[in-house]
Design an enzyme around this catalytic site. Structure first.
Site, mmCIF file in Angstrom:
data_model
loop_
_atom_site.group_PDB
_atom_site.id
_atom_site.type_symbol
_atom_site.label_atom_id
_atom_site.label_comp_id
_atom_site.label_asym_id
_atom_site.label_seq_id
_atom_site.Cartn_x
_atom_site.Cartn_y
_atom_site.Cartn_z
ATOM 1 N N ARG A 1 68.643 50.941 61.108
ATOM 2 C CA ARG A 1 67.737 49.850 61.467
ATOM 3 C C ARG A 1 67.932 48.717 60.470
ATOM 4 O O ARG A 1 67.832 48.939 59.264
ATOM 5 C CB ARG A 1 66.291 50.358 61.415
ATOM 6 C CG ARG A 1 65.272 49.367 61.914
ATOM 7 C CD ARG A 1 63.841 49.802 61.604
ATOM 8 N NE ARG A 1 63.402 49.269 60.333
ATOM 9 C CZ ARG A 1 62.116 49.169 59.955
ATOM 10 N NH1 ARG A 1 61.153 49.594 60.754
ATOM 11 N NH2 ARG A 1 61.794 48.667 58.788
ATOM 12 N N TYR B 1 58.011 41.417 57.383
ATOM 13 C CA TYR B 1 57.879 42.863 57.565
ATOM 14 C C TYR B 1 59.251 43.530 57.399
ATOM 15 O O TYR B 1 60.254 43.053 57.925
ATOM 16 C CB TYR B 1 57.321 43.231 58.961
ATOM 17 C CG TYR B 1 57.611 44.680 59.230
ATOM 18 C CD1 TYR B 1 56.845 45.664 58.616
ATOM 19 C CD2 TYR B 1 58.729 45.076 59.971
ATOM 20 C CE1 TYR B 1 57.175 47.004 58.762
ATOM 21 C CE2 TYR B 1 59.058 46.407 60.122
ATOM 22 C CZ TYR B 1 58.272 47.362 59.512
ATOM 23 O OH TYR B 1 58.608 48.678 59.624
ATOM 24 N N ASP C 1 63.251 46.306 64.380
ATOM 25 C CA ASP C 1 61.805 46.451 64.623
ATOM 26 C C ASP C 1 61.139 45.075 64.563
ATOM 27 O O ASP C 1 61.166 44.415 63.519
ATOM 28 C CB ASP C 1 61.223 47.376 63.532
ATOM 29 C CG ASP C 1 59.819 47.860 63.843
ATOM 30 O OD1 ASP C 1 59.152 47.262 64.721
ATOM 31 O OD2 ASP C 1 59.385 48.839 63.206
ATOM 32 N N HIS D 1 57.929 44.728 65.121
ATOM 33 C CA HIS D 1 56.616 45.076 64.546
ATOM 34 C C HIS D 1 55.443 44.355 65.191
ATOM 35 O O HIS D 1 54.612 43.729 64.511
ATOM 36 C CB HIS D 1 56.638 44.868 63.023
ATOM 37 C CG HIS D 1 55.917 45.944 62.274
ATOM 38 N ND1 HIS D 1 54.676 45.771 61.702
ATOM 39 C CD2 HIS D 1 56.246 47.235 62.039
ATOM 40 C CE1 HIS D 1 54.289 46.897 61.128
ATOM 41 N NE2 HIS D 1 55.228 47.812 61.321
ATOM 42 N N GLU E 1 62.385 47.492 68.754
ATOM 43 C CA GLU E 1 61.132 48.258 68.620
ATOM 44 C C GLU E 1 59.913 47.355 68.587
ATOM 45 O O GLU E 1 59.936 46.296 67.954
ATOM 46 C CB GLU E 1 61.243 49.038 67.311
ATOM 47 C CG GLU E 1 60.075 49.923 66.984
ATOM 48 C CD GLU E 1 60.390 50.753 65.731
ATOM 49 O OE1 GLU E 1 61.576 51.051 65.489
ATOM 50 O OE2 GLU E 1 59.447 51.085 65.002
ATOM 51 N N GLU F 1 54.646 54.055 68.014
ATOM 52 C CA GLU F 1 54.303 54.655 66.716
ATOM 53 C C GLU F 1 52.809 54.610 66.431
ATOM 54 O O GLU F 1 52.325 55.426 65.645
ATOM 55 C CB GLU F 1 55.114 54.021 65.576
ATOM 56 C CG GLU F 1 54.818 52.562 65.322
ATOM 57 C CD GLU F 1 55.697 51.958 64.221
ATOM 58 O OE1 GLU F 1 56.917 52.141 64.261
ATOM 59 O OE2 GLU F 1 55.141 51.318 63.328
ATOM 60 N N ARG G 1 57.808 56.677 70.842
ATOM 61 C CA ARG G 1 57.905 56.827 69.383
ATOM 62 C C ARG G 1 56.740 57.577 68.753
ATOM 63 O O ARG G 1 56.499 57.453 67.554
ATOM 64 C CB ARG G 1 58.000 55.432 68.758
ATOM 65 C CG ARG G 1 59.182 54.647 69.272
ATOM 66 C CD ARG G 1 60.183 54.277 68.238
ATOM 67 N NE ARG G 1 59.626 53.851 66.979
ATOM 68 C CZ ARG G 1 59.941 54.411 65.812
ATOM 69 N NH1 ARG G 1 60.783 55.404 65.752
ATOM 70 N NH2 ARG G 1 59.392 53.961 64.700
ATOM 71 N N GLU H 1 63.753 58.902 63.389
ATOM 72 C CA GLU H 1 63.727 57.985 62.247
ATOM 73 C C GLU H 1 63.616 58.799 60.963
ATOM 74 O O GLU H 1 62.802 59.721 60.874
ATOM 75 C CB GLU H 1 62.527 57.030 62.360
ATOM 76 C CG GLU H 1 62.482 55.986 61.255
ATOM 77 C CD GLU H 1 61.290 55.027 61.404
ATOM 78 O OE1 GLU H 1 60.290 55.407 62.028
ATOM 79 O OE2 GLU H 1 61.389 53.904 60.875
ATOM 80 N N TRP I 1 50.083 42.374 61.748
ATOM 81 C CA TRP I 1 51.053 42.717 60.707
ATOM 82 C C TRP I 1 52.114 43.637 61.260
ATOM 83 O O TRP I 1 51.990 44.395 62.106
ATOM 84 C CB TRP I 1 50.371 43.419 59.515
ATOM 85 C CG TRP I 1 51.452 43.846 58.556
ATOM 86 C CD1 TRP I 1 52.189 43.046 57.730
ATOM 87 C CD2 TRP I 1 51.964 45.171 58.390
ATOM 88 N NE1 TRP I 1 53.123 43.787 57.068
ATOM 89 C CE2 TRP I 1 53.009 45.102 57.454
ATOM 90 C CE3 TRP I 1 51.636 46.418 58.956
ATOM 91 C CZ2 TRP I 1 53.748 46.213 57.060
ATOM 92 C CZ3 TRP I 1 52.362 47.529 58.575
ATOM 93 C CH2 TRP I 1 53.419 47.425 57.616
HETATM 94 O O1 EZ4 Z 1 54.934 49.898 59.622
HETATM 95 O O2 EZ4 Z 1 54.874 53.374 58.878
HETATM 96 O O3 EZ4 Z 1 59.142 51.880 62.273
HETATM 97 N N1 EZ4 Z 1 58.513 51.937 61.268
HETATM 98 C C1 EZ4 Z 1 57.451 51.179 60.989
HETATM 99 C C2 EZ4 Z 1 56.729 51.491 59.711
HETATM 100 C C3 EZ4 Z 1 55.233 51.251 59.822
HETATM 101 C C4 EZ4 Z 1 54.503 52.038 58.769
HETATM 102 C C5 EZ4 Z 1 52.994 51.915 58.916
HETATM 103 O O4 EZ4 Z 1 52.337 52.850 58.150
HETATM 104 O O5 EZ4 Z 1 57.115 50.314 61.758
HETATM 105 O O6 EZ4 Z 1 57.269 50.744 58.642
HETATM 106 CO CO CO Z 2 58.127 50.531 63.664
#
Ligand code: EZ4
Ligand code: CO
Length: 405
Positions: free
Chosen positions: A149, A161, A213, A215, A239, A265, A286, A342, A405
């Site tokens: 990643r 992030y 990702d 996020h 992602e 996630e 996920r 992961e 976030w």
């Molecule tokens: O932000 O596990 O794909 N992984 C992620 C992680 C999450 C953290 C949050 O606790 O997106 O970095």
């Molecule tokens: Co993630």
């Protein structure tokens, strides 16, 4: 003869970062461990277990895994949510661990046995600038990874992030009594990210599986545009393009791009996943064993996903403990539609506090042959690392408003 649970306790330890572990003991002398870590909200789950669940477990037959799950899920009346489901996950993992130990078998055997020899893993590569990112990707490939990643900085932003300006390892939570405040500008990210990932692809050639990702930060239109612009980078997946609350967003994204999508996630139950799976709006689901009801519930989610050719790819950050990570690897070996795990990796201290039979080599994971989950807890060592308050960051846009976030 049926066994009985005679003791239930919560171990909170911080070997590099905080982990919440449930320990169950049985009359026959077996011990089972489960993971209940919710990053930045650890003590809420510890209390849920200590104050509300553990007293109910004493006297239960640990062999009745599904009934125990239903008792805690239906019996709470206040269903679902990350704290409740992490607590149920911990109990589920601990009783699967006990069942494996009672049978003298690794949990993957109880789940139907191996359907593959080993499980493909991906890890993280991050750096603020592209040349360093390319070096970091190369270093991860040297470590054996066949899937990486990639996350980079964004010109004009102070924080992004998945990346630290001055380090090539990323850990999102920070110790302290309040969250770090990051800044965010989606337009700046969208102007930059496609060129970075395309450059990484050109650098590594066609074979390496490349992931990214977003996020949870994009609108449906922005996500569709990013997916389209990333097509030349041939991602294994993109992602969390949009926040999980707006699942309709994925319909628009799907119409515009063939970039594979991975989400889940932060999902806790099959009900969070079912529309995305049955409407085939994602390619990878996920959910993590620590957060979505343990092995028992993940099995159901993955079985539903299998019907729709959606593949399992559990979250595996450093903030799920080696206990639930091990559970995920047992699922990976025994679940046909499991795609990839992961593997962010752990602080060396976490490997010491949680000695484990699962192993990584040559880009792949294996759960090992130890009975149960194959992850133990060195309680004396764990006691040397007491809980330390820590938070995930929060983010504000450049005008000062709170954002995702
Ligand atoms: O932000 O596990 O794909 N992984 C992620 C992680 C999450 C953290 C949050 O606790 O997106 O970095
Ligand atoms: Co993630």
């Amino acid at each position: 003869m049926t066994d009985r649970i005679i003791g239930a306790e919560v171990i909170v330890t911080s070997p590099g970062r905080n982990y919440v572990t449930l320990k169950l003991q049985t009359a026959d002398g077996l011990v089972g461990y489960g993971d209940a870590t919710v990053n930045g909200r650890e003590l809420a789950v510890a209390s849920y277990l200590r104050d509300h669940i553990n007293p109910l477990l004493v006297g239960i037959d640990p062999a009745q895994i599904e009934d125990t799950w239903q008792y805690l899920y239906r019996g709470a009346y206040w269903r679902r949510g990350p704290i409740t489901m992490a607590a149920i996950s911990a109990v589920d993992l601990a009783v699967w661990d006990i069942k494996g130990k009672a049978a003298g078998m690794p949990v993957y055997q109880l789940l139907g046995g191996a359907v593959r020899d080993r499980i493909l893993a991906y890890t993280h590569a991050s750096a603020w600038e592209l040349p360093e990112l390319l070096d970091t990707v190369d270093a991860r490939r040297q470590d054996g990874f066949r899937a990486v990643r990639a996350q980079s900085g964004v010109p004009g932003l102070e924080t992004v992030y998945g990346v630290h300006r001055d380090a090539h390892d990323y850990e999102p939570a920070s110790r302290g009594t309040a969250p770090v405040v990051e800044s965010w500008d989606t337009d700046a990210y969208l102007r930059h990210a496609p060129s970075v990932l395309t450059a990484v692809r050109e650098h590594v050639g066609p074979e390496l599986a490349l992931l990214h990702d977003a996020h949870h930060r994009l609108t449906p239109q922005q996500a569709a545009r990013l997916g389209k612009e990333l097509e030349p980078a041939d991602l294994f997946w993109l992602e969390d393009v949009t926040p999980a609350e707006n699942q309709d967003a994925l319909r628009l994204v799907r119409q515009h791009t063939t970039t594979p999508l991975a989400i889940g996630e932060v999902f806790n139950t099959i009900y969070d996943c079912k529309d995305l799976i049955t409407e085939q709006l994602i390619d990878f689901i996920r959910v993590a064993a620590a957060h979505a009801g343990g092995i028992s519930h993940l099995r159901k989610i993955f079985a539903l996903a299998d019907v729709y050719q959606v593949r399992a790819a559990p979250h595996g950050p450093s903030d799920v403990s080696p206990v639930s990570f091990g559970a995920s690897v047992h699922l990976g070996l025994s679940t046909h539609n499991f795609a990839i795990q992961e593997y962010m990796g752990y602080d060396p201290l976490a490997h010491e506090v949680f000695p484990h039979s699962w192993s990584f080599s040559d880009g792949y994971l294996h759960p090992g042959e130890a009975p149960g989950l194959g992850v133990e807890v060195d309680e004396q060592l764990a006691a040397k690392f007491p809980y330390e308050p820590a938070y995930l960051p929060v983010a504000r846009t450049l005008d000062g408003a709170m954002t995702d976030w």
